[in-house]
Design an enzyme around this catalytic site. Structure first.
Site, PDB file in Angstrom:
ATOM      1  CE  LYS A  85      -1.643   2.851   2.866  1.00 32.29           C
ATOM      2  NZ  LYS A  85      -1.536   4.013   1.960  1.00 32.29           N
ATOM      3  CD  GLU A 113      10.216  12.854  11.738  1.00 32.05           C
ATOM      4  OE1 GLU A 113      11.044  12.428  10.920  1.00 32.05           O
ATOM      5  OE2 GLU A 113       9.087  12.388  11.852  1.00 32.05           O
ATOM      6  CD  GLU A 146      12.741   4.214   8.595  1.00 26.82           C
ATOM      7  OE1 GLU A 146      12.621   5.113   9.468  1.00 26.82           O
ATOM      8  OE2 GLU A 146      12.815   4.445   7.391  1.00 26.82           O
ATOM      9  CB  CYS A 192      12.700   9.340   8.611  1.00 29.10           C
ATOM     10  SG  CYS A 192      13.293   8.060   7.537  1.00 29.10           S
TER      11      CYS A 192
HETATM   12  P1  ADP Z   1       3.474  10.806   6.928  1.00 29.02           P
HETATM   13  O1  ADP Z   1       3.248  11.712   8.083  1.00 29.02           O
HETATM   14  O2  ADP Z   1       4.867  10.665   6.507  1.00 29.02           O
HETATM   15  O3  ADP Z   1       2.504  10.981   5.810  1.00 29.02           O
HETATM   16  P2  ADP Z   1       1.980   8.495   7.755  1.00 29.02           P
HETATM   17  O4  ADP Z   1       2.365   7.587   8.855  1.00 29.02           O
HETATM   18  O5  ADP Z   1       0.716   9.270   7.897  1.00 29.02           O
HETATM   19  O6  ADP Z   1       3.242   9.384   7.539  1.00 29.02           O
HETATM   20  O7  ADP Z   1       1.882   7.712   6.387  1.00 29.02           O
HETATM   21  C1  ADP Z   1       2.744   6.662   6.015  1.00 29.02           C
HETATM   22  C2  ADP Z   1       1.928   5.584   5.351  1.00 29.02           C
HETATM   23  O8  ADP Z   1       0.987   5.086   6.296  1.00 29.02           O
HETATM   24  C3  ADP Z   1       1.110   6.049   4.146  1.00 29.02           C
HETATM   25  O9  ADP Z   1       1.101   5.028   3.183  1.00 29.02           O
HETATM   26  C4  ADP Z   1      -0.262   6.248   4.737  1.00 29.02           C
HETATM   27  O10 ADP Z   1      -1.288   6.119   3.793  1.00 29.02           O
HETATM   28  C5  ADP Z   1      -0.291   5.089   5.709  1.00 29.02           C
HETATM   29  N1  ADP Z   1      -1.328   5.209   6.761  1.00 29.02           N
HETATM   30  C6  ADP Z   1      -1.759   6.323   7.375  1.00 29.02           C
HETATM   31  N2  ADP Z   1      -2.718   6.016   8.287  1.00 29.02           N
HETATM   32  C7  ADP Z   1      -2.883   4.666   8.240  1.00 29.02           C
HETATM   33  C8  ADP Z   1      -3.717   3.723   8.932  1.00 29.02           C
HETATM   34  N3  ADP Z   1      -4.577   4.110   9.863  1.00 29.02           N
HETATM   35  N4  ADP Z   1      -3.602   2.416   8.612  1.00 29.02           N
HETATM   36  C9  ADP Z   1      -2.717   2.013   7.678  1.00 29.02           C
HETATM   37  N5  ADP Z   1      -1.922   2.844   6.996  1.00 29.02           N
HETATM   38  C10 ADP Z   1      -1.985   4.159   7.266  1.00 29.02           C
END
Ligand code: ADP
Length: 444
Positions: A139, A348, A214, A248
């Site tokens: 995903k 960050e 990570e 990161c």
């Molecule tokens: P960033 O702040 O770098 O966008 P996120 O942790 O929000 O970091 O996003 C990293 C990945 O996690 C993306 O692919 C995002 O779609 C996914 N993501 C965000 N929320 C969820 C969730 N509740 N369940 C699974 N994946 C998620």
């Protein structure tokens, strides 16, 4: 892009699960050859993939090309490493017994990746997973699905059997929820923010999934009084401003010994003058736009917060306007007088902002550096050999750059401690994340 949800994710998991038996039964050389084939196609299509990445993510084209090379290096490495997933024969305690420790693929692997390295964060997980004999459901981040789909298309061209690699774009919560709720998934590998990592870890408890996380970082960058100043300045620029500061492991806070503080600030500021902000497709551009409105607003808030608490803006500090482009560019920014109560010192920033503080002793700076909930990367610059060992051992970080602002490479173990995550990616270490040890006790 298709907006997939729960049912499409279940279909993808079904396909990965059906494909697993035949994929794991292939020889390591067969799997390795397909993985190397995909790397070759990415190499062939570097220009096209890099352009696509710049158009969807914004990073300068030269950096996007660099990322494609970096991304395919994980496939190249994994293709070779597939052949070296050794087990052990352990001396038994009875003459008629043999003890075997076999390393076997964990099974269907769910991969969730961020937007800052749209290709490399996928291949860094996919390479070892496939090499170990796992199948995968990927995903990608909703901001950068195109680079992921491009890898998927090349995987089809490379001849991967259907179901081995699946890509699901769409609603993060629905897709993530379906991944973690499905007992056919045996492992999740995630790169992203600490709050989402924590949420996934909670959800993973249902089926006791294996996890690699990570997560965020807050890298200190320390310049000791005996550092090679040219090297420190050059590394500071590269480490801070790559991907407009949206990595990161980029330097988040600079600590410079008081005796060289002013000289470093002057030299660092002068080097920043050479950075060109603009459309990533433009010639000579070093800093592209930030990923989205929330991203640039956070950077503005961090700078305003630092200024309100007494920091001085030496250079930059505001948005930059780029003709014909969205209003999402930020000037490379240098601020001095950072104190621990400022947001830049703890959260960050994920933008092109370099906050600097002066320190007076090694003990003090190591304490400041370790005073963080994160523990991903740390950097320090010195020419004192005993200090190299002493400080490397004392920093509570998964990755330490000594006189080096760019430690990432396919064969090294990448990962953090504390709130920066669990597990390691890269090199031979990555294979541990995708294999399970099976003990066979054999009575003759
Ligand atoms: P960033 O702040 O770098 O966008 P996120 O942790 O929000 O970091 O996003 C990293 C990945 O996690 C993306 O692919 C995002 O779609 C996914 N993501 C965000 N929320 C969820 C969730 N509740 N369940 C699974 N994946 C998620």
């Amino acid at each position: 892009m298709p907006k997939c949800g729960e049912s499409e994710t279940r279909d993808a998991i079904g396909a990965a699960s059906d494909a697993w038996g035949a994929w794991r039964a292939k020889t390591a050389a067969e799997r390795g050859s397909l993985i190397a084939g995909l790397a070759g196609l990415m190499r062939r299509d570097t220009d096209r993939l890099a352009e696509l990445m710049t158009l969807e993510q914004g990073k300068p084209l030269a950096e996007a090309r660099g990322e494609i090379a970096y991304a395919l290096s994980f496939l190249d490495w994994s293709a070779e490493e597939a052949k070296r997933v050794y087990g052990d024969v352990v001396p038994a305690s009875a003459p008629d017994k043999r003890i075997l420790a076999l390393r076997q693929p964990v099974g269907v692997t769910a991969i969730i990746t961020p937007w800052n390295f749209p290709s490399a964060m996928i291949t860094r997980k996919l390479g070892p997973a496939l090499a170990a004999g796992c199948t995968a459901v990927v995903k990608p981040a909703e901001d950068t699905p195109l680079s992921a789909i491009a890898i998927g298309e090349l995987a089809v061209e490379a001849g991967f059997p259907p179901g081995v690699i699946n890509i699901v774009t769409g609603d993060p919560r629905a897709i993530g929820g379906a991944m973690l709720d499905d007992e056919r998934v045996r492992k999740i590998s995630f790169t992203g923010s600490t709050p989402v990592g924590r949420l996934l870890m909670e959800q993973a408890s249902k089926h006791l999934l294996r996890l690699s996380l990570e997560l965020g970082g807050h890298a200190p960058f320390i310049v000791f009084e005996d550092a090679d100043m040219d090297r420190a300045v050059e590394s500071a620029v590269a480490c801070k401003f790559r991907n407009a500061g949206q990595t990161c492991i980029c330097a988040n806070r600079f600590y410079v010994h008081e005796s060289v503080h002013d000289r470093f600030v002057e030299r660092f500021g002068a080097a920043m003058e050479g950075l060109k902000v603009g459309n990533g497709m433009g010639e000579g551009v070093n800093i592209g736009p930030l990923i989205n409105d929330a991203g640039i607003e956070k950077v503005e808030e961090h700078v305003a917060d630092a200024v309100s608490k007494g920091a001085k803006v030496v250079r930059g500090g505001r948005r930059a306007s780029v003709e014909g482009c969205v209003d999402r560019f930020f000037q490379p920014t240098l601020i001095t007088g950072m104190t621990p109560d400022m947001r830049v010192a703890t959260d960050e920033t994920f933008g092109p902002v370099a906050p600097v503080a002066a320190f007076s002793s090694e003990e003090e700076v190591v304490r400041l550096a370790n005073d963080s909930e994160y523990g991903l990367a740390a950097y320090f610059f010195t020419d004192n050999a005993s200090r190299v060992m002493r400080v490397s051992e004392t920093l509570e970080y998964g990755i330490v750059g000594v006189n080096d602002g760019g430690p990432s490479t396919a064969q090294a173990p990448f990962g953090g401690v504390k709130h920066s995550g669990l597990g390691r990616e890269g090199g031979k270490y990555a294979m541990d994340e995708y294999t399970e040890l099976k003990y066979v006790s054999w009575r003759l």
